[in-house]
Design an enzyme around this catalytic site. Structure first.
Site, short mmCIF file in Angstrom:
data_model
loop_
_atom_site.label_atom_id
_atom_site.label_comp_id
_atom_site.label_asym_id
_atom_site.label_seq_id
_atom_site.Cartn_x
_atom_site.Cartn_y
_atom_site.Cartn_z
N GLU A 34 0.85 -1.20 0.00
CA GLU A 34 0.00 0.00 0.00
C GLU A 34 0.88 1.24 0.00
OE1 GLU A 34 -3.60 0.80 2.72
OE2 GLU A 34 -2.10 2.24 3.41
N ALA A 93 -10.65 10.40 2.60
CA ALA A 93 -12.09 10.50 2.82
C ALA A 93 -12.56 11.85 2.30
CB ALA A 93 -12.39 10.36 4.31
N ALA A 121 -19.73 0.83 2.54
CA ALA A 121 -18.85 0.38 1.45
C ALA A 121 -19.57 -0.59 0.51
CB ALA A 121 -17.61 -0.28 2.04
P1 FAD Z 1 -18.19 -0.18 5.85
O1 FAD Z 1 -18.01 -1.59 5.44
O2 FAD Z 1 -19.24 0.60 5.17
O3 FAD Z 1 -18.37 -0.12 7.40
C1 FAD Z 1 -18.58 1.14 8.03
C2 FAD Z 1 -19.47 0.94 9.27
O4 FAD Z 1 -20.77 0.54 8.88
C3 FAD Z 1 -18.95 -0.14 10.18
O5 FAD Z 1 -19.25 0.24 11.49
C4 FAD Z 1 -19.76 -1.36 9.78
O6 FAD Z 1 -19.88 -2.28 10.83
C5 FAD Z 1 -21.10 -0.71 9.41
N1 FAD Z 1 -21.77 -1.49 8.36
C6 FAD Z 1 -21.38 -1.61 7.08
N2 FAD Z 1 -22.23 -2.38 6.38
C7 FAD Z 1 -23.18 -2.77 7.26
C8 FAD Z 1 -24.34 -3.57 7.15
N3 FAD Z 1 -24.72 -4.11 5.99
N4 FAD Z 1 -25.07 -3.77 8.27
C9 FAD Z 1 -24.71 -3.21 9.43
N5 FAD Z 1 -23.63 -2.42 9.59
C10 FAD Z 1 -22.87 -2.20 8.51
N6 FAD Z 1 -9.84 5.06 4.69
C11 FAD Z 1 -9.68 6.11 3.83
O7 FAD Z 1 -10.21 7.20 4.06
N7 FAD Z 1 -8.92 5.97 2.68
C12 FAD Z 1 -8.31 4.80 2.34
O8 FAD Z 1 -7.66 4.72 1.30
C13 FAD Z 1 -8.46 3.69 3.23
N8 FAD Z 1 -7.89 2.49 2.95
C14 FAD Z 1 -8.11 1.43 3.79
C15 FAD Z 1 -7.58 0.18 3.44
C16 FAD Z 1 -7.79 -0.92 4.26
C17 FAD Z 1 -7.21 -2.26 3.85
C18 FAD Z 1 -8.53 -0.78 5.46
C19 FAD Z 1 -8.75 -1.97 6.36
C20 FAD Z 1 -9.07 0.44 5.82
C21 FAD Z 1 -8.88 1.57 4.99
N9 FAD Z 1 -9.44 2.81 5.28
C22 FAD Z 1 -9.26 3.87 4.42
C23 FAD Z 1 -10.22 3.02 6.52
C24 FAD Z 1 -11.73 2.79 6.34
O9 FAD Z 1 -12.25 3.68 5.37
C25 FAD Z 1 -12.41 3.05 7.68
O10 FAD Z 1 -11.98 2.09 8.61
C26 FAD Z 1 -13.93 3.13 7.66
O11 FAD Z 1 -14.37 3.51 8.98
C27 FAD Z 1 -14.64 1.83 7.36
O12 FAD Z 1 -14.59 1.57 6.04
P2 FAD Z 1 -15.31 0.25 5.42
O13 FAD Z 1 -15.01 0.29 4.00
O14 FAD Z 1 -15.02 -0.94 6.20
O15 FAD Z 1 -16.85 0.68 5.66
#
Ligand code: FAD
Length: 339
Positions: free
Chosen positions: A26, A60, A136
């Protein structure tokens, strides 16, 4: 060399190239032209080990829209490495997210890491506006929708799409996601939703104990999640960075690791101690069946490459004529679908 004595870790037996775990890195987009120049040196060094892909973070609320694009474009134009563009949806209208997706697709990007991103921490009452994507999984769906619409509109795009399928990765959280306030169980359900929306594989948040990653994969399989889950690892050489990472992600760094790093007499010894710890961790998850390692480089190659060397994955892709050390294999261990 990251270890005490040359050869203190025997190479694993040579096996078929098919069993070689994936290696990926990354990077984040540099903030200044000077740091971009420094990053090109790191990119060359990382590309030399022929990683399966390099992912590029995306701020973000679209804060790095231009610089992420520039770095992805650089990878496409100047290296043989497959770039994966991170994409976030928090704080941006659906129309803007579609525009960014179209920009990437127009430039030939076919691989994405779909993320929600973190809402602004300094705005406790922040709420998404009507019509914004909030998870996401919705971004995964949108990526698939945009690609499908382009293929319907244009026969050339349909052909291109058939030849080079769109791939969408997502995030997974071995210890839940404290920064989002969610538990491991909630994030496992979110991961299932991302798979159902069309995610192809997942990359984990950092973790410091193998059982954290292995337990996540086991529970994910129990829940019906079948996509590969790549282990995200960090070379643990810089205690200050580990502390900052803990603040950012909420993932606790073991105090004994911090103590061992603090006890090191000089930077070289600290580096050695840190690499040793991350190699031990990576070895354990690979032995447990992890299909690949995704290394958080913090835009520096030395520690990332020392870590790879330590787990015998630094010698380049399987077609390398004479790898420095035998390719690492997991064939004698359960694969990612069985752990
Ligand atoms: P989601 O999967 O949408 O989750 C967000 C919240 O919603 C969580 O609390 C989850 O439990 C809840 N949720 C989601 N779907 C559901 C559902 N169907 N039912 C109930 N609850 C749900 N951040 C950046 O800004 N830029 C980056 O480039 C970046 N790269 C990353 C790369 C990796 C490998 C990782 C692990 C994280 C990265 N992050 C990045 C951080 C990430 O954006 C944050 O941790 C964010 O808070 C969660 O993102 P997510 O895609 O998991 O979101």
């Amino acid at each position: 060399m990251p270890f005490d004595r040359p050869g203190d870790r025997p190479s694993p037996p040579a096996r078929a190239a098919i069993d070689r775990p994936t290696v990926s890195f990354e990077l984040f987009p540099p903030r200044t032209p000077k740091s971009f120049d420094a990053l090109t040196v790191t990119i060359q060094a990382l590309a030399a080990v022929r990683p399966d892909f390099i992912s590029v973070t995306y701020g973000a609320s679209g804060s790095t829209r231009q610089t992420t694009r520039e770095l992805v474009r650089h990878l496409l134009a100047h290296t043989p490495v497959l770039p994966i563009a991170h994409l976030t949806c928090v704080g941006v209208s659906r129309e803007d997210v579609v525009a960014v997706i179209e920009e990437f697709l127009d430039e030939g990007v076919r691989n994405f890491l779909a993320l929600r991103g973190d809402p602004p921490k300094d705005q406790p009452n922040w709420r998404p506006r009507t019509g914004e994507l909030v998870q996401a999984s919705e971004l995964v769906e949108l990526l698939r929708e945009v690609e499908a619409a382009r293929c319907v509109t244009s026969a050339s795009q349909a052909l291109r799409g058939a030849a080079r399928k769109l791939s969408v990765a997502v995030a997974a959280f071995p210890a839940g996601n404290p920064s989002a306030g969610s538990t491991r169980e909630q994030d496992l359900r979110a991961l299932l939703a991302k798979q159902e929306a069309g995610a192809d594989f997942a990359i984990t948040q950092v973790f410091f104990e193998a059982k954290s990653y292995l337990g996540l994969v086991r529970d994910a399989r129990d829940l019906g999640i079948t996509i590969p889950i790549v282990a995200g690892v960090i070379p643990t050489t810089d205690p200050a960075r580990l502390v900052r990472l803990e603040e950012l992600t909420g993932v606790q760094v073991p105090t004994d690791l911090l103590a061992r790093l603090a006890a090191a007499d000089d930077p070289a010894e600290r580096h050695r101690v840190g690499i040793r710890a991350s190699v031990d961790l990576a070895d354990e998850v690979l032995d447990g069946g992890a299909p690949g390692l995704h290394i958080y480089t913090f835009n520096q190659h030395e520690a990332a490459l020392d870590l790879l060397e330590g787990v015998h994955l630094g010698g380049g892709a399987p077609m390398a004529p004479e790898p420095a050390s035998e390719p690492r294999v997991t064939a004698s261990h359960p694969n990612y679908l069985t752990i």
